[in-house]
Design a protein around this motif. Structure first.
Motif, PDB file in Angstrom:
ATOM      1  N   GLY A  24      23.412  43.158  32.376  1.00 20.14           N
ATOM      2  CA  GLY A  24      22.921  44.422  32.262  1.00 20.14           C
ATOM      3  C   GLY A  24      21.657  44.801  33.258  1.00 20.14           C
ATOM      4  N   ARG A  42      31.164  39.244  29.026  1.00 15.80           N
ATOM      5  CA  ARG A  42      32.144  40.185  28.564  1.00 15.80           C
ATOM      6  C   ARG A  42      33.361  39.524  28.824  1.00 15.80           C
ATOM      7  N   GLY A  93      19.756  46.640  23.894  1.00 16.86           N
ATOM      8  CA  GLY A  93      20.276  47.852  23.846  1.00 16.86           C
ATOM      9  C   GLY A  93      19.823  48.942  23.048  1.00 16.86           C
ATOM     10  N   GLU A  94      20.259  50.159  23.388  1.00 17.23           N
ATOM     11  CA  GLU A  94      19.671  51.328  22.806  1.00 17.23           C
ATOM     12  C   GLU A  94      19.660  51.274  21.396  1.00 17.23           C
ATOM     13  N   ASP A  95      20.548  50.527  20.809  1.00 18.37           N
ATOM     14  CA  ASP A  95      20.734  50.581  19.225  1.00 18.37           C
ATOM     15  C   ASP A  95      20.096  49.212  18.773  1.00 18.37           C
ATOM     16  N   HIS A 130      20.609  46.153  19.782  1.00 20.77           N
ATOM     17  CA  HIS A 130      21.453  44.829  20.076  1.00 20.77           C
ATOM     18  C   HIS A 130      20.890  44.004  20.979  1.00 20.77           C
ATOM     19  N   SER A 189      25.343  40.032  22.420  1.00 18.92           N
ATOM     20  CA  SER A 189      26.324  40.881  22.018  1.00 18.92           C
ATOM     21  C   SER A 189      26.338  41.014  20.466  1.00 18.92           C
ATOM     22  N   PHE A 206      25.457  43.017  17.723  1.00 17.67           N
ATOM     23  CA  PHE A 206      25.081  44.459  17.331  1.00 17.67           C
ATOM     24  C   PHE A 206      24.599  44.824  16.004  1.00 17.67           C
ATOM     25  N   LYS A 210      29.597  48.668  22.531  1.00 12.96           N
ATOM     26  CA  LYS A 210      29.451  48.793  23.947  1.00 12.96           C
ATOM     27  C   LYS A 210      30.753  48.018  24.691  1.00 12.96           C
ATOM     28  N   ASP A 211      31.111  48.910  26.036  1.00 13.20           N
ATOM     29  CA  ASP A 211      32.281  48.462  26.641  1.00 13.20           C
ATOM     30  C   ASP A 211      31.806  47.300  27.457  1.00 13.20           C
TER      31      ASP A 211
END
Ligand code: 6PG
Length: 207
Positions: free
Chosen positions: A7, A35, A102-104, A106, A109, A111, A131-132
């Motif tokens: 990211g 990923r 992450g915006e949420d 996380h 990975s 979450f 998230k993809d």
């Protein structure tokens, strides 16, 4: 031993880090998450680091790429956990873990509303990331929180709500909050820009 994210934080930090004259040939590099895509794919976290490190001193590091593919994700997570334990002990103690947010809320990975990270595993397989791409492997919360130092970086206003909740809500269930609770200062360092800090930011007052 250094564990890196993907990211925007990887894109922001790695170009400078990669050019530093460090004893790279004795530095182990792991990824806090990867990923389940080919390492040559744009979405690969290791692939991103490889592109950034090309032609820099960082190329000489001991790279531990995770071979994550959706069909063998659970096996890949176990194997990556074993690789980490071979270098960092069991349970592993990583010297420095760098994380984005992450915006949420996380991290890596892990979450929100996921029980992963509390299952005693070193690395977990994630099959349903919101998230993809959905298939990933990730350091667990326990692996992250056992690190000697954790640097968390969040940039941009889209991260503010998660940062605010993690820092001001003692009952926050966000993975970011769990990491900050699990690695009290001075083991953790939270780096925010003004947008991510939002109303937590107080400009210096003139004397
Ligand atoms: C990943 C990352 C992940 C990332 C956050 C924030 O592979 O997706 O390791 O945890 O740090 O999703 O990503 P951005 O900084 O790009 O918003």
């Amino acid at each position: 031993m250094l564990a890196l994210p993907g990211g925007s934080v990887a894109s922001a930090f790695l170009p400078t880090l990669a050019r530093r004259q460090l004893p790279w040939s004795s530095i182990h590099l792991f990824w806090v998450d990867e990923r389940a895509v080919a390492v040559t794919a744009t979405a690969s976290n290791v692939g991103l680091a490889r592109r950034i490190a090309a032609g820099t001193p960082m190329q000489a590091a001991l790279w531990h790429a995770a071979a994550a593919s959706p069909a063998v994700l659970d096996t890949a997570a176990l194997a990556y956990g074993r690789s980490l334990a071979a270098v960092a002990g069991e349970p592993p103690v990583v010297d420095v873990v760098l994380l984005g947010v992450g915006e949420d809320g996380h991290v890596a990975s892990i979450f929100p509303n996921s029980t992963r990270g509390t299952d005693g595993a070193i690395v977990a397989a994630v099959h349903d990331a919101p998230k993809d791409p959905p298939h990933r492997i990730s350091f667990t919360l326990s692996t992250i929180c056992a690190a000697r130092h954790v640097v968390v970086a969040a940039f941009g206003s889209s991260k503010h709500a998660a940062v605010l909740d993690a820092l001001t809500n003692p009952g926050s269930g966000l993975p970011l909050a769990a990491v900050l609770r699990g690695t009290p200062a001075p083991r953790s360092l939270l780096l925010l820009d003004e947008e991510a800090a939002g109303r937590l930011h107080r400009p210096p007052t003139s004397p």
